[in-house]
Design a protein around this motif. Structure first.
Motif, PDB file in Angstrom:
ATOM      1  N   GLY A  23       0.815  -1.203   0.000  1.00 28.56           N
ATOM      2  CA  GLY A  23       0.000   0.000   0.000  1.00 28.56           C
ATOM      3  C   GLY A  23       0.855   1.262   0.000  1.00 28.56           C
ATOM      4  O   GLY A  23       2.074   1.219   0.169  1.00 28.56           O
ATOM      5  N   MET A  24       0.195   2.399  -0.188  1.00 27.07           N
ATOM      6  CA  MET A  24       0.897   3.671  -0.278  1.00 27.07           C
ATOM      7  C   MET A  24       1.597   4.034   1.029  1.00 27.07           C
ATOM      8  O   MET A  24       2.696   4.578   1.013  1.00 27.07           O
ATOM      9  N   THR A  25       0.990   3.728   2.155  1.00 30.08           N
ATOM     10  CA  THR A  25       1.585   4.059   3.451  1.00 30.08           C
ATOM     11  C   THR A  25       2.921   3.342   3.629  1.00 30.08           C
ATOM     12  O   THR A  25       3.900   3.948   4.069  1.00 30.08           O
ATOM     13  N   GLU A  26       2.954   2.083   3.284  1.00 26.36           N
ATOM     14  CA  GLU A  26       4.187   1.308   3.389  1.00 26.36           C
ATOM     15  C   GLU A  26       5.256   1.850   2.430  1.00 26.36           C
ATOM     16  O   GLU A  26       6.436   1.942   2.786  1.00 26.36           O
ATOM     17  N   ALA A  27       4.852   2.235   1.228  1.00 26.23           N
ATOM     18  CA  ALA A  27       5.802   2.768   0.247  1.00 26.23           C
ATOM     19  C   ALA A  27       6.400   4.087   0.718  1.00 26.23           C
ATOM     20  O   ALA A  27       7.605   4.314   0.598  1.00 26.23           O
ATOM     21  N   VAL A  28       5.574   4.960   1.287  1.00 27.58           N
ATOM     22  CA  VAL A  28       6.071   6.245   1.793  1.00 27.58           C
ATOM     23  C   VAL A  28       7.019   6.030   2.961  1.00 27.58           C
ATOM     24  O   VAL A  28       8.055   6.700   3.068  1.00 27.58           O
ATOM     25  N   LYS A  29       6.709   5.076   3.812  1.00 26.60           N
ATOM     26  CA  LYS A  29       7.588   4.759   4.941  1.00 26.60           C
ATOM     27  C   LYS A  29       8.956   4.299   4.442  1.00 26.60           C
ATOM     28  O   LYS A  29       9.991   4.730   4.952  1.00 26.60           O
ATOM     29  N   ARG A  30       8.969   3.452   3.425  1.00 27.92           N
ATOM     30  CA  ARG A  30      10.232   2.948   2.881  1.00 27.92           C
ATOM     31  C   ARG A  30      11.035   4.050   2.190  1.00 27.92           C
ATOM     32  O   ARG A  30      12.256   4.096   2.302  1.00 27.92           O
ATOM     33  N   ILE A  31      10.357   4.937   1.457  1.00 28.68           N
ATOM     34  CA  ILE A  31      11.083   6.005   0.762  1.00 28.68           C
ATOM     35  C   ILE A  31      11.649   7.007   1.770  1.00 28.68           C
ATOM     36  O   ILE A  31      12.716   7.573   1.564  1.00 28.68           O
ATOM     37  N   LYS A  32      10.955   7.210   2.900  1.00 22.04           N
ATOM     38  CA  LYS A  32      11.479   8.088   3.951  1.00 22.04           C
ATOM     39  C   LYS A  32      12.728   7.483   4.588  1.00 22.04           C
ATOM     40  O   LYS A  32      13.677   8.202   4.901  1.00 22.04           O
ATOM     41  N   GLU A  33      12.734   6.159   4.783  1.00 20.95           N
ATOM     42  CA  GLU A  33      13.921   5.484   5.314  1.00 20.95           C
ATOM     43  C   GLU A  33      15.091   5.631   4.345  1.00 20.95           C
ATOM     44  O   GLU A  33      16.220   5.873   4.764  1.00 20.95           O
ATOM     45  N   LEU A  34      14.816   5.507   3.051  1.00 22.58           N
ATOM     46  CA  LEU A  34      15.843   5.684   2.033  1.00 22.58           C
ATOM     47  C   LEU A  34      16.393   7.115   2.069  1.00 22.58           C
ATOM     48  O   LEU A  34      17.600   7.322   1.949  1.00 22.58           O
ATOM     49  N   LYS A  35      15.510   8.079   2.265  1.00 20.65           N
ATOM     50  CA  LYS A  35      15.927   9.482   2.334  1.00 20.65           C
ATOM     51  C   LYS A  35      16.826   9.721   3.547  1.00 20.65           C
ATOM     52  O   LYS A  35      17.865  10.369   3.431  1.00 20.65           O
TER      53      LYS A  35
END
Length: 59
Positions: A23-35
């Protein structure tokens, strides 16, 4: 499973990052970790833009 596509602009170049998530929430969480990881390693600023979703087995 869906692939969420984000554009990452670090000032010099723009790259495309695909994140596999349910889902979108999980994707945003992962991209924030990458950032966070990238900012710690390189100390550069960059901009993240959502591009779209690639659906697997859409037929």
């Amino acid at each position: 499973m869906k692939h969420f596509v984000f554009l990452i602009d670090n000032g010099n170049e723009t790259t495309e990052q695909k994140i596999s998530a349910s889902g979108m929430t999980e994707a945003v969480k992962r991209i924030k970790e990458l950032k966070k990881k990238s900012l710690r390693d390189k100390q550069t600023t960059f901009k993240i833009t959502f591009k779209g979703v690639i659906y697997e087995n859409a037929y």
